[in-house]
Structures are given as structure tokens and as C-alpha cells.
Design a protein around this motif. Sequence first.
Motif, PDB file in Angstrom:
ATOM      1  N   UNK A 201       1.016  -1.195  -0.092  1.00 28.99           N
ATOM      2  CA  UNK A 201      -0.007  -0.151   0.122  1.00 28.99           C
ATOM      3  C   UNK A 201       0.772   1.179   0.035  1.00 28.99           C
ATOM      4  N   UNK A 202       1.882   1.225   0.846  1.00 24.84           N
ATOM      5  CA  UNK A 202       2.702   2.370   0.914  1.00 24.84           C
ATOM      6  C   UNK A 202       3.665   2.703  -0.385  1.00 24.84           C
ATOM      7  N   UNK A 203       4.063   1.538  -0.801  1.00 29.52           N
ATOM      8  CA  UNK A 203       4.907   1.673  -2.101  1.00 29.52           C
ATOM      9  C   UNK A 203       4.126   2.171  -3.293  1.00 29.52           C
ATOM     10  N   UNK A 204       2.741   1.582  -3.362  1.00 23.64           N
ATOM     11  CA  UNK A 204       2.170   2.049  -4.664  1.00 23.64           C
ATOM     12  C   UNK A 204       1.438   3.334  -4.479  1.00 23.64           C
ATOM     13  N   UNK A 205       1.097   3.858  -3.105  1.00 22.85           N
ATOM     14  CA  UNK A 205       0.965   5.165  -2.905  1.00 22.85           C
ATOM     15  C   UNK A 205       1.904   6.165  -3.008  1.00 22.85           C
ATOM     16  N   UNK A 206       3.267   5.703  -2.670  1.00 20.45           N
ATOM     17  CA  UNK A 206       4.363   6.621  -2.913  1.00 20.45           C
ATOM     18  C   UNK A 206       4.625   6.880  -4.455  1.00 20.45           C
ATOM     19  N   UNK A 207       4.492   5.696  -5.314  1.00 23.45           N
ATOM     20  CA  UNK A 207       4.661   6.003  -6.957  1.00 23.45           C
ATOM     21  C   UNK A 207       3.489   6.919  -7.333  1.00 23.45           C
ATOM     22  N   UNK A 208       2.340   7.103  -6.669  1.00 30.64           N
ATOM     23  CA  UNK A 208       1.357   7.864  -7.288  1.00 30.64           C
ATOM     24  C   UNK A 208       1.321   9.194  -6.661  1.00 30.64           C
ATOM     25  N   UNK A 209       2.443   9.503  -5.619  1.00 29.52           N
ATOM     26  CA  UNK A 209       2.556  10.855  -5.292  1.00 29.52           C
ATOM     27  C   UNK A 209       1.430  11.127  -3.871  1.00 29.52           C
ATOM     28  N   UNK A 210       0.984   9.775  -3.409  1.00 32.01           N
ATOM     29  CA  UNK A 210      -0.068  10.019  -2.316  1.00 32.01           C
ATOM     30  C   UNK A 210       0.735   9.950  -1.247  1.00 32.01           C
ATOM     31  N   UNK A 211       2.025   9.263  -0.788  1.00 26.87           N
ATOM     32  CA  UNK A 211       2.684   9.391   0.219  1.00 26.87           C
ATOM     33  C   UNK A 211       3.993   9.998  -0.201  1.00 26.87           C
ATOM     34  N   UNK A 212       4.768  10.577   1.008  1.00 28.53           N
ATOM     35  CA  UNK A 212       6.105  10.788   0.955  1.00 28.53           C
ATOM     36  C   UNK A 212       6.962  10.467   2.036  1.00 28.53           C
ATOM     37  N   UNK A 213       7.582   9.526   1.909  1.00 26.41           N
ATOM     38  CA  UNK A 213       8.608   9.274   2.896  1.00 26.41           C
ATOM     39  C   UNK A 213       9.973   8.509   2.204  1.00 26.41           C
TER      40      UNK A 213
END
Lengths: 186, 186
Positions: free
Chosen positions: B129-141
Motif C-alpha cells: 500500500x505504501x509503495x504504490x501510494x508513494x509511486x502515485x505521489x499520495x505518500x512521501x517518505x
Amino acid sequence: MQDTKERIVSLADQLIKTRGYNAFSYKDISDPLEIKNAAIHYHFPTKTDLGIAVIDIEVERFILLSGKWATQPEDKQLKQLFETFNKKNKEGLVCLMGSLSPDYETFPSALQEKVTGMSSTFLNWTSECLEKGREKGLFHFDGDAYDRALLVMTNLLASLLLCRVMGNKVFSRITNQLLKDLNAGK
Amino acid sequence: MQDTKERIVSLADQLIKTRGYNAFSYKDISDPLEIKNAAIHYHFPTKTDLGIAVIDIEVERFILLSGKWATQPEDKQLKQLFETFNKKNKEGLVCLMGSLSPDYETFPSALQEKVTGMSSTFLNWTSECLEKGREKGLFHFDGDAYDRALLVMTNLLASLLLCRVMGNKVFSRITNQLLKDLNAGK
DNA sequence: GTCTATACCTTGATAGAC
DNA sequence: GTCTATCAAGGTATAGAC
């Protein structure tokens, strides 16, 4: 011998951190120490008394330790805290908070209050350490220092629990990333 | 009635999440359900069998739930996960991982393996979930997604434990700051 | 599928001798 | 301060009737 009492507490401490409060018995202490369970009851009339003694010593030890760190910069102090958890992990132990909090509801109120007091001690120390370190530019994080302390403590506490289940490497993965995060904003 | 079995598992689930695995007994189940302990042993020959059933259902339920979330963006999915923990907190429960991991060493290996499997399921889901979200720019870490999942899961797990000891507000303090962090780099 | 009855063990705790 | 001896209570589990 006076130190029978100390050996009882020390063993109880280890048993709580390996098997949990409700899963250890007086026999687990009397057998290895080669005494009878009545001897334990002489020093600690009830199991609750023994649990309280274990917590008291843990807090005492932490206050002593953290006092020794007090001259160091806050980022070093925090690493010292991490090191105490690392040591537990290497010994296959979890921390007292992690072991006692799930059983909290089964405790008599005297023991519950001790657990709460211990948690406050650790959280307040961490909060102050983070706050002072941020003021000095040693840490970089957003938001309230106490909230950040909650995040750090839950990471540390649960990392030991998770190591039990998922293997020991979990600890270094968590703590390494956590330390990076606290300096990331630099 | 077939659902006696279901009621036994459901009550065992709740007892584990309130009192812990080693602190609940067959009497704690047979009394409120108004059956005899022999009836429980008919459905679950040993306590281990009952523990395994509780875990199986928890995992099953999570797979079903997360499947329903799958069409939403990852930041919403993560909030759904947080919401399942929030619900437990409101009911005064901890999560299964938080309750079972301290007692891990006292379990027979069949139960240990179930606990490990459950933890893997949760961690892998969160990591993806975190990985895919980061790829989409939804998360930043920063760093590895699995390491970040370890941090998030330990925060969630231990927040419920800490709520027991320090009061319920701890949960929102932790989760609010955590969600801010994941978007902070924006 | 649930019951009665019971076996067998471990638990925390106490009384009293030494 | 530690022992022997013992206790009541509670734990998981099983056998066999219904």
C-alpha cells in the motif's frame, strides 16, 4: 542471605519479559534458585507484590542510567535509549511495558498504577529529550514533542514484540529508519 | 446449532484481545454462552485449536476487508486500516498481534506459525500500500517501503497497548501525527 | 452436539516447625 | 529466613450417557 530477594526479583523480571506476567509461576522461580515457594512468599507475600518490585527496580535503573547520560547531547542520549532496547532484543527479551500492557486488565489496581507510572516516566523522558534536542538543532521533526515521543516509544516497544514473531532483523530496520527520520529535515 | 462454534470463536477472540491468551479460560467462554466446557472441547479439542481458529478468522476477515478497499486510492486504503484499529480502541481492545506476540514463547509451534503468518499478511499489505501510494505521489517518505510498513505497524500495534495504560487519547495523537508525516515531504 | 462426572495437574497462598 | 506439609481453587482435558 539478603540477595535471595534480589535474585527472586531478577528472575521474575526475566520471566515477565520472556513468558509474560500471567504465564510464569512461583515454581519457575523456586526451581532454578533451588528454594521452596514458601521462601518467595516470605519476601513477596503476593504475586502482585513481586510484580510491583520488578517495576520499581526497572524505573529505578532507568533513572540511574538516564542520569548518567545527562551530560551528553540529546541525539547521543536517544541513541543510548535505543541501545537499552537493542540489548534486550539480543537477549530475546521484550520491554516491561510491552510485556505488561496486554495483561493490564487482569491486574489489581496497585499493579496497574505502577505500569502507568512507569510508562509516564519513559514517555516524559523521551519527550524532553526530543524537545531539547530539537531546540539545539540535533533533531528535526514536526509537531508536538510528546506526540513524537509517543511515536518513538511505540516503535521501540513493538519492535521487540515483532522481533519475537518475525525475526531479530526487524529491530535494526526499525531503529535505523527512525533515526534517519529524526534528522531528515536537515 | 452450527453457530455455537462461531460464538465460541467470537468470544475467544474478544477475550484474547482484552485479557490475553494465557489469562482466559474455558470457563470464561462456557459461562456467558451457557454451555459446559465439554461442549467447547467438542468443537475445539485443545485450547491451541481454538487459538488457531481465532487467528484464521482474523486473517480471513482482513483479506475480505482489504479486498473491498482495493479500488480506492492508497491513502484512503491506509486510512481504512487505521480505522479498523480505531474501532478496536473504542471497544477497549488491542489487536491480535499486540496481544499474542508477548506470549509467543509460551505457544506450541503450530500456534506460533499462525502468529507469524498473520503478521506477514499485515506487513506485506501495508508495505505494498505504501509503495504504490508513494509511486502515485499520495505518500512521501524516505527509505524502503517495507521498513516504513514496520514503523507504521509498530505505531498502530503499540498505540492500542499504550491506550490501555495511558488513556484513549494516545491513539489519535499517534495516528494524526503519523498521517501528517507520510504527507509531510510534499 | 451437549451433558454429567471426573481425572489430573498446577496455581498462589498459609500454618507452623526449625 | 527457609523448610515441610497442606490447602482450596482453578486449569485443561477426557469418558461415556443421552
